[in-house]
Design a protein around this motif. Structure first.
Motif, PDB file in Angstrom:
ATOM      1  N   GLU A   1       0.845  -1.185   0.000  1.00 13.36           N
ATOM      2  CA  GLU A   1       0.000   0.000   0.000  1.00 13.36           C
ATOM      3  C   GLU A   1       0.884   1.240   0.000  1.00 13.36           C
ATOM      4  OE1 GLU A   1      -3.360   2.359   2.648  1.00 13.36           O
ATOM      5  OE2 GLU A   1      -2.891   0.277   3.152  1.00 13.36           O
ATOM      6  N   ALA A   2       0.691   2.085  -1.006  1.00 12.81           N
ATOM      7  CA  ALA A   2       1.416   3.347  -1.110  1.00 12.81           C
ATOM      8  C   ALA A   2       0.428   4.488  -0.885  1.00 12.81           C
ATOM      9  CB  ALA A   2       2.084   3.471  -2.471  1.00 12.81           C
ATOM     10  N   GLY A   3       0.963   5.663  -0.594  1.00 19.75           N
ATOM     11  CA  GLY A   3       0.141   6.807  -0.229  1.00 19.75           C
ATOM     12  C   GLY A   3      -0.676   7.436  -1.336  1.00 19.75           C
ATOM     13  N   SER A   4      -0.409   7.101  -2.607  1.00 26.28           N
ATOM     14  CA  SER A   4      -1.155   7.706  -3.716  1.00 26.28           C
ATOM     15  C   SER A   4      -1.097   6.806  -4.944  1.00 26.28           C
ATOM     16  CB  SER A   4      -0.558   9.074  -4.068  1.00 26.28           C
ATOM     17  OG  SER A   4       0.731   8.913  -4.660  1.00 26.28           O
ATOM     18  N   ALA A   5      -2.022   7.028  -5.856  1.00 26.18           N
ATOM     19  CA  ALA A   5      -2.035   6.265  -7.113  1.00 26.18           C
ATOM     20  C   ALA A   5      -0.769   6.541  -7.919  1.00 26.18           C
ATOM     21  CB  ALA A   5      -3.278   6.623  -7.921  1.00 26.18           C
ATOM     22  N   GLU A   6      -0.285   7.776  -7.888  1.00 30.29           N
ATOM     23  CA  GLU A   6       0.937   8.131  -8.613  1.00 30.29           C
ATOM     24  C   GLU A   6       2.131   7.354  -8.077  1.00 30.29           C
ATOM     25  OE1 GLU A   6      -1.080  10.483  -7.141  1.00 30.29           O
ATOM     26  OE2 GLU A   6      -2.121  11.038  -9.000  1.00 30.29           O
TER      27      GLU A   6
END
Length: 149
Positions: free
Chosen positions: A35-40
């Motif tokens: 899980e990363a903080g943003s779609a980018e």
């Protein structure tokens, strides 16, 4: 309870360390959600996993793929566990939400970013208060991991 590992990145960036940890997870037979903080940031990690090594391959996909549940490594900006992962990596600003259902959660944070440090400290307190088995790992000057707590 879930085993929660806090990785304090100081000597090397996430991009240098994440592929190796993902390889080790797959070697153990685990399914992984990152899980990363943003779609980018998810798109950047996707590109990294395709190009980090000429002689390695990490089978992975993105949350928006039609077959997302089939990927042994799934990269997402969202909570949830669509691929039935045993391990959840929290990177690039993702915070520890519901830890239930995972054997291990790995929270990797940039030790040179004061906001990331504050968020990791808050997560540490919450994880400990919930009774999870939490350990804190910091990089030495040589880039090796040392257990600090």
């Amino acid at each position: 309870m879930t085993e929660v590992l806090f990785y304090h990145l100081q000597q090397q960036p996430l991009e240098a360390l994440l592929p190796g940890l993902l390889e080790k997870s797959l070697e153990r037979g685990w399914r992984v959600v990152v899980e990363a903080g943003s779609a980018e940031r998810c798109d950047q990690l996707d590109a990294l996993l395709w190009t980090y090594s000429d002689d390695s391959f990490l089978p992975h996909g993105l949350w928006r793929d039609p077959e997302a549940a089939q990927h042994p490594i799934l990269i997402t900006p969202e909570a949830g566990n669509p691929n039935g992962a045993n391990v959840r990596f929290l990177v690039a600003g993702a915070s520890a939400g519901d830890l239930a259902g995972y054997a291990r959660v790995v929270l990797m944070f940039d030790g040179n970013d004061p906001e990331a440090l504050d968020s990791a400290r808050a997560s540490w307190k919450r994880v400990k208060a919930e009774g999870h088995d939490a350990t804190y790992w910091q990089q030495s000057e040589q880039g090796r991991w040392q257990k600090k707590a």
